[in-house]
Design an enzyme around this catalytic site. Sequence first.
Site, mmCIF file in Angstrom:
data_model
loop_
_atom_site.group_PDB
_atom_site.id
_atom_site.type_symbol
_atom_site.label_atom_id
_atom_site.label_comp_id
_atom_site.label_asym_id
_atom_site.label_seq_id
_atom_site.Cartn_x
_atom_site.Cartn_y
_atom_site.Cartn_z
ATOM 1 N N GLY A 31 0.822 -1.206 0.000
ATOM 2 C CA GLY A 31 0.000 0.000 0.000
ATOM 3 C C GLY A 31 0.852 1.250 0.000
ATOM 4 N N GLU A 190 -18.788 17.588 2.249
ATOM 5 C CA GLU A 190 -18.028 18.271 1.201
ATOM 6 C C GLU A 190 -18.635 17.985 -0.174
ATOM 7 O OE1 GLU A 190 -13.784 18.610 3.549
ATOM 8 O OE2 GLU A 190 -13.982 17.007 2.092
HETATM 9 C C1 LIG Z 1 -13.175 10.568 -0.187
HETATM 10 C C2 LIG Z 1 -12.285 10.589 1.019
HETATM 11 C C3 LIG Z 1 -11.998 11.790 1.642
HETATM 12 C C4 LIG Z 1 -11.165 11.836 2.748
HETATM 13 N N1 LIG Z 1 -10.888 13.041 3.322
HETATM 14 C C5 LIG Z 1 -10.010 13.106 4.342
HETATM 15 C C6 LIG Z 1 -9.634 14.365 4.902
HETATM 16 O O1 LIG Z 1 -10.131 15.411 4.486
HETATM 17 N N2 LIG Z 1 -8.706 14.366 5.897
HETATM 18 C C7 LIG Z 1 -8.148 13.214 6.369
HETATM 19 O O2 LIG Z 1 -7.296 13.261 7.243
HETATM 20 N N3 LIG Z 1 -8.505 12.009 5.880
HETATM 21 C C8 LIG Z 1 -9.408 11.930 4.886
HETATM 22 N N4 LIG Z 1 -9.768 10.716 4.366
HETATM 23 C C9 LIG Z 1 -9.221 9.497 4.983
HETATM 24 C C10 LIG Z 1 -7.807 9.245 4.532
HETATM 25 O O3 LIG Z 1 -7.709 9.360 3.132
HETATM 26 C C11 LIG Z 1 -7.386 7.880 5.015
HETATM 27 O O4 LIG Z 1 -7.480 7.842 6.414
HETATM 28 C C12 LIG Z 1 -5.963 7.568 4.598
HETATM 29 O O5 LIG Z 1 -5.880 7.525 3.187
HETATM 30 C C13 LIG Z 1 -5.517 6.239 5.191
HETATM 31 O O6 LIG Z 1 -4.233 5.959 4.752
HETATM 32 P P1 LIG Z 1 -3.775 4.459 4.534
HETATM 33 O O7 LIG Z 1 -2.341 4.516 4.164
HETATM 34 O O8 LIG Z 1 -4.193 3.631 5.668
HETATM 35 O O9 LIG Z 1 -4.653 3.949 3.305
HETATM 36 P P2 LIG Z 1 -4.798 4.544 1.855
HETATM 37 O O10 LIG Z 1 -4.292 5.940 1.769
HETATM 38 O O11 LIG Z 1 -6.202 4.288 1.445
HETATM 39 O O12 LIG Z 1 -3.820 3.642 0.993
HETATM 40 C C14 LIG Z 1 -4.019 2.275 0.819
HETATM 41 C C15 LIG Z 1 -3.212 1.842 -0.382
HETATM 42 O O13 LIG Z 1 -3.179 0.443 -0.419
HETATM 43 C C16 LIG Z 1 -3.367 0.003 -1.753
HETATM 44 N N5 LIG Z 1 -3.913 -1.340 -1.669
HETATM 45 C C17 LIG Z 1 -5.048 -1.728 -1.065
HETATM 46 N N6 LIG Z 1 -5.212 -3.056 -1.165
HETATM 47 C C18 LIG Z 1 -4.158 -3.519 -1.864
HETATM 48 C C19 LIG Z 1 -3.753 -4.814 -2.293
HETATM 49 N N7 LIG Z 1 -4.481 -5.897 -2.021
HETATM 50 N N8 LIG Z 1 -2.606 -4.927 -2.986
HETATM 51 C C20 LIG Z 1 -1.861 -3.851 -3.271
HETATM 52 N N9 LIG Z 1 -2.179 -2.587 -2.885
HETATM 53 C C21 LIG Z 1 -3.322 -2.433 -2.185
HETATM 54 C C22 LIG Z 1 -4.317 1.031 -2.340
HETATM 55 O O14 LIG Z 1 -4.236 1.052 -3.744
HETATM 56 C C23 LIG Z 1 -3.819 2.313 -1.698
HETATM 57 O O15 LIG Z 1 -2.851 2.950 -2.470
HETATM 58 C C24 LIG Z 1 -10.610 10.646 3.257
HETATM 59 C C25 LIG Z 1 -10.897 9.426 2.637
HETATM 60 C C26 LIG Z 1 -11.730 9.399 1.528
HETATM 61 C C27 LIG Z 1 -12.036 8.086 0.853
#
Ligand SMILES: Cc1cc2nc3c(=O)[nH]c(=O)nc-3n(C[C@H](O)[C@H](O)[C@H](O)COP(=O)(O)OP(=O)(O)OC[C@H]3O[C@@H](n4cnc5c(N)ncnc54)[C@H](O)[C@@H]3O)c2cc1C
Length: 436
Positions: A31, A190
């Site tokens: 990820g 939003e």
């Molecule tokens: C529409 C929206 C608006 C948001 N607005 C805000 C905001 O204003 N402020 C804020 O703080 N947070 C916001 N969030 C929440 C924030 O984006 C998440 O909390 C954050 O992205 C989490 O980070 P992460 O690294 O856990 O996961 P993510 O950033 O979601 O990254 C996960 C990654 O894993 C990859 N992945 C998943 N499964 C697999 C697999 N099986 N194999 C290979 N790769 C994989 C995906 O492609 C992705 O790139 C928002 C979320 C959304 C959906």
Amino acid sequence: MRPGTGAAPVRQASEATGESAERPLRVAIVGAGFGGLTAARALARAPVEVTLIDRHNYHLFQPLLYQVATAALPPADVAVPIRSILRRQKNVRVLLGRVTGVDAAARELKLGDRRIPYDVLILATGARHAYFGHDEWEAVAPGLKKVEDATGIRARILLAFERAEAETAEAERRRLLTFVVIGGGPTGVEMAGAIAELAKVALAADFRRIDPRESRILLIEAGPRVLPAFPEELSARARNDLARLGVEVRTGAPVTSCDVGGVTVGETRIPSACVIWAAGVEASPAARWLGAEHDTAGRVRVGPDLTVPNHPEIFAIGDTALAPDENGEPLPGVAPVAKQQGEYVARVIAARLRGETPPPPFRYRNLGNLATIGRRAAVADFGWIRLSGRLAWVLWGVVHILFLIGFRNRIAVLLEWLWAYITYQRSARLITGPTP
Ligand SMILES: Cc1cc2nc3c(=O)[nH]c(=O)nc-3n(C[C@H](O)[C@H](O)[C@H](O)COP(=O)(O)OP(=O)(O)OC[C@H]3O[C@@H](n4cnc5c(N)ncnc54)[C@H](O)[C@@H]3O)c2cc1C
């Protein structure tokens, strides 16, 4: 050591031969979202060989995805190729692929038939939208998580106006011009505000038979108030700002059905051709891959150092992890949590490699919550101070520009916003992809 990796060798005993061999520690990160990418970058100086795997070739700035869905920004402004971000970091190898499982005993990642060995694994696979047992709603009420979701929703919204322009039956025209957003968290708020501005301002003069300003935009929230994570006064302020934009907010109103004709909220039927889901998320299947303990949202329960119980070599971070705050409440699924956890696990790995005492348990520093409701309206909660209105809106803009990755994207988004602010226009009004 491979030439050019920048990774110092680590003496490791081979289980098969009992001999010791020198090679860098292999850290696999699944990820390249906020958590995984931060961890990879924070390991830049560590003597490790990082393999960063993502099913997409880009890192996505999800907080601005709703602006792609409402034609304010093109997708390339909120997504950056992972390879280009890490171009100069020689100890990282980027792989495009979908991880399908983990063989924790063999310390291998599964990508279909392919296996990738690791010594340390960081799972940062995020979350996806959840329909609370109604997966069939996804086809009619898409959620917002990927670039394709955003361009698909953009097409739905813009097509609704196009079809309404050609429609002769009044009831159907009204259905086409009714937009329903389900879920009153920051994304729903939003999204509803942005659709209202699109309909009532940006598109106002562009049609001849319909008046887009007559569109109905509804925001449906099952709980008692919108923005439940914010203090009540800011929720109330957001609700007022939405009403000012012409958004009808219905709280305490769960959606009971959802189909191509519209939605049913309690006993009330709302015909609509464009329903958007912003109501719930569930974690990636990481817990299932490990057979690990998880909560109802599927988040892997992690220990104080963010490792999975009984697996000191496996970390889970970000939206896919269940880590408590100092009051024992689960940390929210927001970008700063994922980023701080990414930095933290890199520190733990580096300390282990140096043979030092690991850092104290992870603690989240909450820097505040922000949500925008439209032009010149936002709410901000920093704990010690609460802001709303124009000042909060400017702050929201500055924070989002600063947190975007890549100079090009920062400049591009800034210019798009300035253009939209001056002209009231949306520059990315394209209907692309298959017609929904
Ligand atoms: C529409 C929206 C608006 C948001 N607005 C805000 C905001 O204003 N402020 C804020 O703080 N947070 C916001 N969030 C929440 C924030 O984006 C998440 O909390 C954050 O992205 C989490 O980070 P992460 O690294 O856990 O996961 P993510 O950033 O979601 O990254 C996960 C990654 O894993 C990859 N992945 C998943 N499964 C697999 C697999 N099986 N194999 C290979 N790769 C994989 C995906 O492609 C992705 O790139 C928002 C979320 C959304 C959906």
